[in-house]
Design a protein around this motif. Structure first.
Motif, short mmCIF file in Angstrom:
data_model
loop_
_atom_site.label_atom_id
_atom_site.label_comp_id
_atom_site.label_asym_id
_atom_site.label_seq_id
_atom_site.Cartn_x
_atom_site.Cartn_y
_atom_site.Cartn_z
N GLY A 66 75.79 24.89 -57.59
CA GLY A 66 74.99 24.02 -56.74
C GLY A 66 75.21 22.55 -56.98
N GLU A 67 75.82 22.18 -58.11
CA GLU A 67 76.02 20.76 -58.43
C GLU A 67 76.96 20.10 -57.42
OE1 GLU A 67 75.16 17.44 -60.91
OE2 GLU A 67 74.36 19.49 -60.98
N ALA A 68 78.06 20.75 -57.10
CA ALA A 68 79.01 20.18 -56.15
C ALA A 68 78.41 20.09 -54.75
CB ALA A 68 80.29 21.03 -56.11
N HIS A 69 77.60 21.10 -54.37
CA HIS A 69 76.95 21.05 -53.06
C HIS A 69 76.03 19.84 -52.95
CE1 HIS A 69 78.18 25.30 -53.03
NE2 HIS A 69 78.09 25.24 -51.71
N SER A 70 75.20 19.60 -53.97
CA SER A 70 74.28 18.48 -53.96
C SER A 70 75.03 17.16 -53.92
CB SER A 70 73.38 18.53 -55.19
OG SER A 70 72.63 19.72 -55.22
N PHE A 71 76.11 17.10 -54.68
CA PHE A 71 76.93 15.89 -54.75
C PHE A 71 77.50 15.51 -53.38
CE2 PHE A 71 81.30 14.25 -55.30
CZ PHE A 71 81.02 13.05 -55.93
N VAL A 72 78.10 16.48 -52.71
CA VAL A 72 78.71 16.23 -51.41
C VAL A 72 77.63 16.04 -50.34
CG1 VAL A 72 80.17 17.21 -49.59
CG2 VAL A 72 80.82 17.45 -52.00
N ASP A 73 76.58 16.82 -50.42
CA ASP A 73 75.52 16.75 -49.43
C ASP A 73 74.85 15.38 -49.39
OD1 ASP A 73 74.05 18.36 -47.45
OD2 ASP A 73 72.31 17.97 -48.72
N ALA A 74 74.74 14.73 -50.55
CA ALA A 74 74.11 13.42 -50.61
C ALA A 74 74.86 12.38 -49.78
CB ALA A 74 74.02 12.95 -52.07
N MET A 75 76.14 12.59 -49.58
CA MET A 75 76.94 11.69 -48.74
C MET A 75 77.05 12.20 -47.32
SD MET A 75 80.15 11.34 -47.20
CE MET A 75 81.23 12.44 -48.10
N MET A 76 77.26 13.51 -47.16
CA MET A 76 77.55 14.05 -45.84
C MET A 76 76.35 14.03 -44.89
SD MET A 76 80.74 14.62 -45.71
CE MET A 76 80.80 15.50 -44.15
#
Length: 320
Positions: A66-76
């Motif tokens: 879930g860390e990568a999802h949150s990281f990308v989601d914060a920008m996308m």
């Protein structure tokens, strides 16, 4: 020529276009300074040569579910919302699309880069595989695919023994390739595959090798250095332009860099000015510790037999 009404409107209002672009750049900058700041700092260390295992922010992207999802989601999320309102805005990241493959480079520092990758659905097993220097760490964000991991067991001048294993990857799965002896091929994508990639090139990259997967034969070699690739293209351009005045420079460059780029320098020099090229070839052949001495000596003998006049003009530089 037909111009879409939206494009015509945007074209007639450059201030509005600029405002849209500033908004998108602001979203990027806010993300880089906020949510992405720890990753950005870690990537800078990784790009300078730090070990991946020692960089918690990067390691968490790959290892923590879930860390990568949150990281990308914060920008996308804010970026796609802004693009929905202004679909003709240009996303402020380096991006490209080729066939079923798309990339969005989120950040780069030194030799390291962090990239969002998308594969559209396809089913096309590869006939060959390329092996290059560097490390690769990927995490699947969405979708599923059949991926083949390849490892070089043994290689020589013409062939390689390659071990292949295939696996199905789904969301949260990870992929790793370390060093010039490993690579991976995405062979079949079910629907759409989205991955986050952390990659780093070696400080002194080895040449890349392309091998056929059916029999392991070597198909192609190329320099693994961007600088040498640029130099090779520049030399090729000078050769196609017939710039004989560049021959002395090429002769000098035949003594610098990797064996691959030095050999290319010799070839281009010979093509532009056979005399200057032959003199440079003789100098290389005369160096007993030079890794190119043997092939240079063989080529010198072939040229001397075919064109004895080269020996006459180069008697002092290259006694036969």
């Amino acid at each position: 020529m037909r111009i879409d009404p939206q494009l015509a409107t945007l074209r007639g209002d450059p201030a509005s276009q600029r405002a849209v672009q500033l908004r998108l750049e602001g979203i990027r900058d806010e993300w880089l300074a906020g949510e992405a700041a720890p990753v950005r700092a870690a990537l800078a260390e990784y790009g300078r040569g730090a070990k991946f295992a020692e960089l918690e922010a990067l390691r968490n992207l790959v290892e923590q579910q879930g860390e990568a999802h949150s990281f990308v989601d914060a920008m996308m999320r804010p970026m796609t919302a802004a693009l929905a309102e202004a679909p003709l805005g240009q996303i402020p990241f380096r991006h490209q699309k080729s066939g079923h493959f798309s990339t969005l480079e989120l950040m780069r520092s030194g030799r390291a880069g962090l990239t969002l990758i998308t594969y559209e659905e396809f089913d096309q097993p590869s006939a060959s595989a390329g092996f290059a220097s560097g490390d690769l760490h990927e995490v699947v964000l969405a979708g599923a695919a059949d991926v083949r991991h390849l490892e070089l067991l043994e290689e020589n001048a013409t062939h390689a023994a390659i071990d292949c294993t295939t696996r199905r990857v789904v969301a949260s799965d990870t992929l790793r390739c370390t060093g010039p002896g490993e690579t991976r091929l995405v062979e079949r994508v079910h629907g759409r595959l989205v991955m986050l990639r952390i990659a780093r090139t070696d400080e002194n990259p080895k040449e890349t090798r392309q091998y056929a997967l059916d029999d392991g034969r070597l198909i192609h070699r190329a320099s693994g250095s961007r600088e040498e690739s640029r130099r090779e293209m520049a030399m090729a351009l000078l050769g196609r332009m017939g710039r004989k005045d560049a021959a002395p420079v090429l002769a000098e460059l035949a003594g610098e860099g990797s064996a691959h780029i030095r050999w290319q320098s010799l070839r281009e020099c010979l093509a532009l000015d056979s005399g200057a090229g032959f003199d440079a070839l003789c100098r290389v052949a005369a160096g007993p510790a030079d890794p190119l001495a043997v092939p240079a000596g063989a080529l010198r003998a072939q040229l001397a037999e075919a064109y004895p006049q080269l020996l006459e003009r180069s008697a002092e530089a290259c006694p036969a």
